[in-house]
Design a protein around this motif. Structure first.
Motif, PDB file in Angstrom:
ATOM      1  N   ASN A 126      10.797  -5.467  -4.796  1.00  0.00           N
ATOM      2  CA  ASN A 126      10.833  -5.244  -6.245  1.00  0.00           C
ATOM      3  C   ASN A 126      11.129  -3.767  -6.516  1.00  0.00           C
ATOM      4  N   THR A 127      12.164  -3.514  -7.313  1.00  0.00           N
ATOM      5  CA  THR A 127      12.554  -2.124  -7.608  1.00  0.00           C
ATOM      6  C   THR A 127      12.674  -1.964  -9.121  1.00  0.00           C
ATOM      7  N   ALA A 128      12.189  -0.843  -9.643  1.00  0.00           N
ATOM      8  CA  ALA A 128      12.218  -0.682 -11.106  1.00  0.00           C
ATOM      9  C   ALA A 128      12.396   0.766 -11.530  1.00  0.00           C
TER      10      ALA A 128
ATOM     11  N   GLU B 287      13.490   7.224   1.340  1.00  0.00           N
ATOM     12  CA  GLU B 287      12.572   8.157   2.035  1.00  0.00           C
ATOM     13  C   GLU B 287      13.305   9.351   2.636  1.00  0.00           C
ATOM     14  N   GLY B 288      14.418   9.714   2.027  1.00  0.00           N
ATOM     15  CA  GLY B 288      15.210  10.832   2.552  1.00  0.00           C
ATOM     16  C   GLY B 288      16.480  10.297   3.181  1.00  0.00           C
ATOM     17  N   THR B 289      17.631  10.674   2.614  1.00  0.00           N
ATOM     18  CA  THR B 289      18.902  10.201   3.172  1.00  0.00           C
ATOM     19  C   THR B 289      19.116  10.831   4.555  1.00  0.00           C
ATOM     20  N   SER B 290      20.086  10.281   5.297  1.00  0.00           N
ATOM     21  CA  SER B 290      20.361  10.850   6.629  1.00  0.00           C
ATOM     22  C   SER B 290      20.751  12.316   6.520  1.00  0.00           C
ATOM     23  N   GLU B 291      21.482  12.665   5.453  1.00  0.00           N
ATOM     24  CA  GLU B 291      21.881  14.086   5.285  1.00  0.00           C
ATOM     25  C   GLU B 291      20.633  14.960   5.145  1.00  0.00           C
ATOM     26  N   ILE B 292      19.688  14.493   4.347  1.00  0.00           N
ATOM     27  CA  ILE B 292      18.460  15.297   4.130  1.00  0.00           C
ATOM     28  C   ILE B 292      17.678  15.403   5.441  1.00  0.00           C
TER      29      ILE B 292
ATOM     30  N   LYS C 223      10.970   7.668 -14.018  1.00  0.00           N
ATOM     31  CA  LYS C 223      11.106   7.552 -12.560  1.00  0.00           C
ATOM     32  C   LYS C 223      12.105   6.437 -12.255  1.00  0.00           C
ATOM     33  N   MET C 224      12.806   6.558 -11.158  1.00  0.00           N
ATOM     34  CA  MET C 224      13.912   5.649 -10.871  1.00  0.00           C
ATOM     35  C   MET C 224      13.814   5.075  -9.459  1.00  0.00           C
ATOM     36  N   PHE C 225      14.322   3.838  -9.266  1.00  0.00           N
ATOM     37  CA  PHE C 225      14.356   3.160  -7.957  1.00  0.00           C
ATOM     38  C   PHE C 225      12.957   3.042  -7.347  1.00  0.00           C
ATOM     39  N   ILE C 226      11.976   2.660  -8.145  1.00  0.00           N
ATOM     40  CA  ILE C 226      10.601   2.672  -7.627  1.00  0.00           C
ATOM     41  C   ILE C 226      10.226   1.299  -7.053  1.00  0.00           C
ATOM     42  N   THR C 227       9.920   1.287  -5.757  1.00  0.00           N
ATOM     43  CA  THR C 227       9.528   0.053  -5.062  1.00  0.00           C
ATOM     44  C   THR C 227       8.194  -0.441  -5.624  1.00  0.00           C
ATOM     45  N   ASN C 228       8.080  -1.751  -5.829  1.00  0.00           N
ATOM     46  CA  ASN C 228       6.915  -2.396  -6.458  1.00  0.00           C
ATOM     47  C   ASN C 228       6.809  -2.024  -7.940  1.00  0.00           C
TER      48      ASN C 228
ATOM     49  N   LEU D 263       4.688   4.346  -5.074  1.00  0.00           N
ATOM     50  CA  LEU D 263       4.799   5.806  -5.059  1.00  0.00           C
ATOM     51  C   LEU D 263       6.029   6.173  -5.881  1.00  0.00           C
ATOM     52  N   ALA D 264       5.833   6.982  -6.918  1.00  0.00           N
ATOM     53  CA  ALA D 264       6.949   7.286  -7.816  1.00  0.00           C
ATOM     54  C   ALA D 264       7.285   8.777  -7.779  1.00  0.00           C
ATOM     55  N   VAL D 265       8.377   9.078  -7.084  1.00  0.00           N
ATOM     56  CA  VAL D 265       8.845  10.468  -6.969  1.00  0.00           C
ATOM     57  C   VAL D 265      10.234  10.591  -7.592  1.00  0.00           C
TER      58      VAL D 265
ATOM     59  N   LYS E  12      21.821  -0.558   5.333  1.00  0.00           N
ATOM     60  CA  LYS E  12      22.295   0.657   4.648  1.00  0.00           C
ATOM     61  C   LYS E  12      21.182   1.328   3.835  1.00  0.00           C
ATOM     62  N   ILE E  13      20.261   0.505   3.333  1.00  0.00           N
ATOM     63  CA  ILE E  13      19.153   1.070   2.540  1.00  0.00           C
ATOM     64  C   ILE E  13      18.316   2.029   3.401  1.00  0.00           C
ATOM     65  N   MET E  14      18.225   1.721   4.712  1.00  0.00           N
ATOM     66  CA  MET E  14      17.409   2.557   5.609  1.00  0.00           C
ATOM     67  C   MET E  14      17.916   3.995   5.645  1.00  0.00           C
TER      68      MET E  14
ATOM     69  N   LEU F 141       0.838  -1.213   0.000  1.00  0.00           N
ATOM     70  CA  LEU F 141       0.000   0.000   0.000  1.00  0.00           C
ATOM     71  C   LEU F 141       0.868   1.256   0.000  1.00  0.00           C
ATOM     72  N   PHE F 142       2.105   1.122  -0.479  1.00  0.00           N
ATOM     73  CA  PHE F 142       3.034   2.246  -0.398  1.00  0.00           C
ATOM     74  C   PHE F 142       2.498   3.455  -1.181  1.00  0.00           C
ATOM     75  N   GLY F 143       2.259   4.550  -0.479  1.00  0.00           N
ATOM     76  CA  GLY F 143       1.737   5.764  -1.124  1.00  0.00           C
ATOM     77  C   GLY F 143       0.249   5.971  -0.877  1.00  0.00           C
TER      78      GLY F 143
ATOM     79  N   LYS G 274      18.876  15.393   8.395  1.00  0.00           N
ATOM     80  CA  LYS G 274      19.586  16.314   9.294  1.00  0.00           C
ATOM     81  C   LYS G 274      19.418  17.758   8.837  1.00  0.00           C
ATOM     82  N   LEU G 275      19.331  17.967   7.525  1.00  0.00           N
ATOM     83  CA  LEU G 275      19.067  19.330   7.027  1.00  0.00           C
ATOM     84  C   LEU G 275      17.689  19.799   7.489  1.00  0.00           C
ATOM     85  N   ILE G 276      16.712  18.882   7.438  1.00  0.00           N
ATOM     86  CA  ILE G 276      15.341  19.238   7.879  1.00  0.00           C
ATOM     87  C   ILE G 276      15.359  19.596   9.362  1.00  0.00           C
TER      88      ILE G 276
HETATM   89  C1  LIG Z   1      15.873   0.128  -2.659  1.00  0.00           C
HETATM   90  C2  LIG Z   1      15.347   1.501  -2.938  1.00  0.00           C
HETATM   91  C3  LIG Z   1      13.965   1.685  -3.116  1.00  0.00           C
HETATM   92  C4  LIG Z   1      13.460   2.957  -3.383  1.00  0.00           C
HETATM   93  N1  LIG Z   1      12.094   3.115  -3.556  1.00  0.00           N
HETATM   94  C5  LIG Z   1      11.610   4.326  -3.943  1.00  0.00           C
HETATM   95  C6  LIG Z   1      10.215   4.495  -4.253  1.00  0.00           C
HETATM   96  O1  LIG Z   1       9.408   3.580  -4.118  1.00  0.00           O
HETATM   97  N2  LIG Z   1       9.807   5.704  -4.694  1.00  0.00           N
HETATM   98  C7  LIG Z   1      10.648   6.748  -4.854  1.00  0.00           C
HETATM   99  O2  LIG Z   1      10.199   7.800  -5.278  1.00  0.00           O
HETATM  100  N3  LIG Z   1      11.966   6.624  -4.565  1.00  0.00           N
HETATM  101  C8  LIG Z   1      12.458   5.445  -4.122  1.00  0.00           C
HETATM  102  N4  LIG Z   1      13.802   5.294  -3.829  1.00  0.00           N
HETATM  103  C9  LIG Z   1      14.687   6.411  -4.058  1.00  0.00           C
HETATM  104  C10 LIG Z   1      15.205   7.050  -2.781  1.00  0.00           C
HETATM  105  O3  LIG Z   1      14.195   7.741  -2.123  1.00  0.00           O
HETATM  106  C11 LIG Z   1      16.393   7.928  -3.203  1.00  0.00           C
HETATM  107  O4  LIG Z   1      17.460   7.046  -3.514  1.00  0.00           O
HETATM  108  C12 LIG Z   1      16.815   8.904  -2.148  1.00  0.00           C
HETATM  109  O5  LIG Z   1      15.833   9.890  -1.988  1.00  0.00           O
HETATM  110  C13 LIG Z   1      18.147   9.584  -2.516  1.00  0.00           C
HETATM  111  O6  LIG Z   1      18.114  10.036  -3.815  1.00  0.00           O
HETATM  112  P1  LIG Z   1      19.291   9.685  -4.839  1.00  0.00           P
HETATM  113  O7  LIG Z   1      19.582   8.249  -4.695  1.00  0.00           O
HETATM  114  O8  LIG Z   1      18.895  10.165  -6.168  1.00  0.00           O
HETATM  115  O9  LIG Z   1      20.541  10.460  -4.302  1.00  0.00           O
HETATM  116  P2  LIG Z   1      20.838  12.004  -4.485  1.00  0.00           P
HETATM  117  O10 LIG Z   1      19.656  12.820  -4.194  1.00  0.00           O
HETATM  118  O11 LIG Z   1      21.504  12.191  -5.800  1.00  0.00           O
HETATM  119  O12 LIG Z   1      21.904  12.230  -3.340  1.00  0.00           O
HETATM  120  C14 LIG Z   1      23.242  11.704  -3.416  1.00  0.00           C
HETATM  121  C15 LIG Z   1      23.973  12.045  -2.129  1.00  0.00           C
HETATM  122  O13 LIG Z   1      24.036  13.457  -1.964  1.00  0.00           O
HETATM  123  C16 LIG Z   1      23.475  13.847  -0.704  1.00  0.00           C
HETATM  124  N5  LIG Z   1      22.741  15.097  -0.869  1.00  0.00           N
HETATM  125  C17 LIG Z   1      21.802  15.389  -1.793  1.00  0.00           C
HETATM  126  N6  LIG Z   1      21.341  16.631  -1.621  1.00  0.00           N
HETATM  127  C18 LIG Z   1      22.008  17.159  -0.563  1.00  0.00           C
HETATM  128  C19 LIG Z   1      21.970  18.416   0.102  1.00  0.00           C
HETATM  129  N7  LIG Z   1      21.149  19.381  -0.281  1.00  0.00           N
HETATM  130  N8  LIG Z   1      22.794  18.573   1.160  1.00  0.00           N
HETATM  131  C20 LIG Z   1      23.642  17.597   1.583  1.00  0.00           C
HETATM  132  N9  LIG Z   1      23.715  16.381   0.991  1.00  0.00           N
HETATM  133  C21 LIG Z   1      22.900  16.166  -0.073  1.00  0.00           C
HETATM  134  C22 LIG Z   1      22.537  12.706  -0.334  1.00  0.00           C
HETATM  135  O14 LIG Z   1      22.356  12.638   1.066  1.00  0.00           O
HETATM  136  C23 LIG Z   1      23.300  11.512  -0.877  1.00  0.00           C
HETATM  137  O15 LIG Z   1      24.254  11.110   0.050  1.00  0.00           O
HETATM  138  C24 LIG Z   1      14.333   4.051  -3.492  1.00  0.00           C
HETATM  139  C25 LIG Z   1      15.715   3.855  -3.296  1.00  0.00           C
HETATM  140  C26 LIG Z   1      16.208   2.619  -3.014  1.00  0.00           C
HETATM  141  C27 LIG Z   1      17.685   2.462  -2.805  1.00  0.00           C
END
Ligand SMILES: Cc1cc2nc3c(=O)[nH]c(=O)nc-3n(C[C@H](O)[C@H](O)[C@H](O)COP(=O)(O)OP(=O)(O)OC[C@H]3O[C@@H](n4cnc5c(N)ncnc54)[C@H](O)[C@@H]3O)c2cc1C
Length: 375
Positions: free
Chosen positions: A200-202, A352-357, A144-149, A113-115, A346-348, A82-84, A359-361
């Motif tokens: 599943n990722t596509a 849904e927003g990297t740790s850097e993002i 769209k890239m890395f889209i779950t399901n 959910l495709a962002v 590591k995927i965590m 039910l993602f999204g 921390k910026l928030i």
């Molecule tokens: C297994 C998997 C499943 C996923 N499923 C989905 C999904 O279902 N739907 C979907 O929409 N997305 C999905 N994603 C995508 C995921 O949300 C993105 O990978 C994530 O948001 C990071 O984007 P990016 O990989 O393009 O890295 P980028 O945005 O290119 O970032 C690369 C690096 O730069 C850093 N960075 C970027 N901007 C800044 C900044 N302003 N300041 C400091 N550091 C910065 C990041 O923290 C990161 O370390 C999935 C990813 C994975 C790996």
């Protein structure tokens, strides 16, 4: 203040543990990880068992935690169909809820959910997939890239640019429901990812895809805000996934410690005890953060600072726990479940927003509060 869960949530956790014990084991997790295969049967069983109920978010939170404790790839696959959905629940029309949510709530269909786009995921306002109105439809082009399901979903909530607003990149984005069987819609499965390999990722390619006008969610141009609201919710669930992984790693450390103690390896056992205490403390801190963030969220008073803290801290706890568990258990860790836990953790820190993002928030919100107090 009461730190105990009510009885129904305690029971939901027990039921999820029961399901995990019955339906998930190391061999199966290893197999689905190696084959990068989505466990459709397990997903169906989880619905039949009655543990998937997104109308009851607390119960989902503890269920996700317990299934990821057994295995993240399988646990996430079983709970992510039910993602999204919250975007439709909160901002969709009655007709959209009736048509689309009813299909996924009982497990019949899958959504996504495709962002994220090939150009990047963190910069959501930089989306370039475009929709142009023509003959009563929106014609969509982009990717769209890395889209779950991605290859198994029947439809997606998708963020698409409908307008360029000069100087305001986050304006002009709209959210749509896009059926995956529309002409011009291609899905390419992505293989070889680091972790959660059973999910599943596509990559999705949209080439003149005609999306009906009635599939626009809410108001045009408001999509960015809808998706940010969604991330606030989904990040609490990612915190739960991460806590599950950390707890799973701790379970295996305790198993190891118990063995060492029985074998009389006292010096080594002492070192493992310190590690176990440290990890258990971090897990408890992650839970407190995640449950506090969820408590605000589920009472419709989201606190984005807390949610980002919970997501970032729990993810880092998962990577810390999995890495340390792998190191301390030696050969058995490297060849057993923990090498997978290590990759999954590591995927965590990324989705849904990297740790850097996150921390910026957190920092941005802290500064805002500081400015309000010190004006
Ligand atoms: C297994 C998997 C499943 C996923 N499923 C989905 C999904 O279902 N739907 C979907 O929409 N997305 C999905 N994603 C995508 C995921 O949300 C993105 O990978 C994530 O948001 C990071 O984007 P990016 O990989 O393009 O890295 P980028 O945005 O290119 O970032 C690369 C690096 O730069 C850093 N960075 C970027 N901007 C800044 C900044 N302003 N300041 C400091 N550091 C910065 C990041 O923290 C990161 O370390 C999935 C990813 C994975 C790996």
């Amino acid at each position: 203040m009461d730190f105990d869960f009510p009885e129904d949530i305690v029971n939901a956790r027990k039921k999820a543990q029961e399901f995990a014990r019955k339906e998930i084991n190391s061999e199966m997790a290893k197999k689905y990880d190696r084959l990068e295969k989505f466990p459709e049967e397990l997903r169906k069983k989880a619905f039949e068992y009655g543990i998937i109920d997104y109308q009851n978010p607390w119960s989902m939170l503890v269920t996700i935690e317990e299934l990821c404790r057994a295995d993240a790839g399988l646990g996430i696959s079983a709970t992510v169909s039910l993602f999204g959905a919250e975007v439709i629940m909160l901002f969709g029309s009655d007709e959209q809820k009736q048509k689309y949510l009813s299909m996924v709530q009982n497990g019949d269909k899958i959504m996504g959910l495709a962002v994220t786009e090939p150009g990047g995921g963190s910069d959501v306002a930089g989306i370039t997939t475009r929709a142009v109105e023509k003959d009563g439809k929106y014609i969509v082009n982009g990717a769209k890239m890395f889209i779950t399901n991605g290859t198994i979903a029947d439809f997606f909530v998708m963020l698409i640019r409908t307008e360029e607003v000069e100087g305001k990149r986050h304006h002009g984005l709209s959210a749509f429901i896009v059926d995956s069987d529309l002409p011009g819609f291609t899905k390419n499965k992505l293989s070889g990812k680091l972790g959660v390999r059973a999910t599943n990722t596509a990559e999705l390619i949209l080439d003149n895809v005609p999306v009906p006008k009635e599939n626009l969610i809410g108001e045009p141009g408001k999509g960015f805000y809808y998706i940010m609201t969604f991330f606030n919710i989904s990040r609490a669930y990612v915190a739960a996934q991460a806590i599950g992984i950390a707890q799973g790693a701790l379970d295996r450390i305790l198993e190891h410690l118990n063995r060492l103690t029985k074998e009389g390896k006292t010096a080594l056992a002492e070192e493992v005890q310190f590690l176990a205490s440290d990890i258990a403390t971090r897990i408890e801190a992650s839970r407190l953060l995640a449950y506090k963030a969820a408590s605000y969220l589920f009472q419709f008073r989201p606190n984005p600072t807390l949610t980002s803290m919970a997501k970032a801290y729990a993810s880092e706890t998962a990577t810390f726990a999995a890495e340390k568990a792998l190191e301390i258990t030696g050969y058995s860790g490297i060849t057993g479940d923990l090498e997978r836990f290590f990759r999954d953790s590591k995927i965590m820190e990324i989705w849904e927003g990297t740790s850097e993002i996150e921390k910026l928030i957190i920092a941005r919100n802290l500064l805002k509060e500081y400015a309000e107090v010190n004006q």
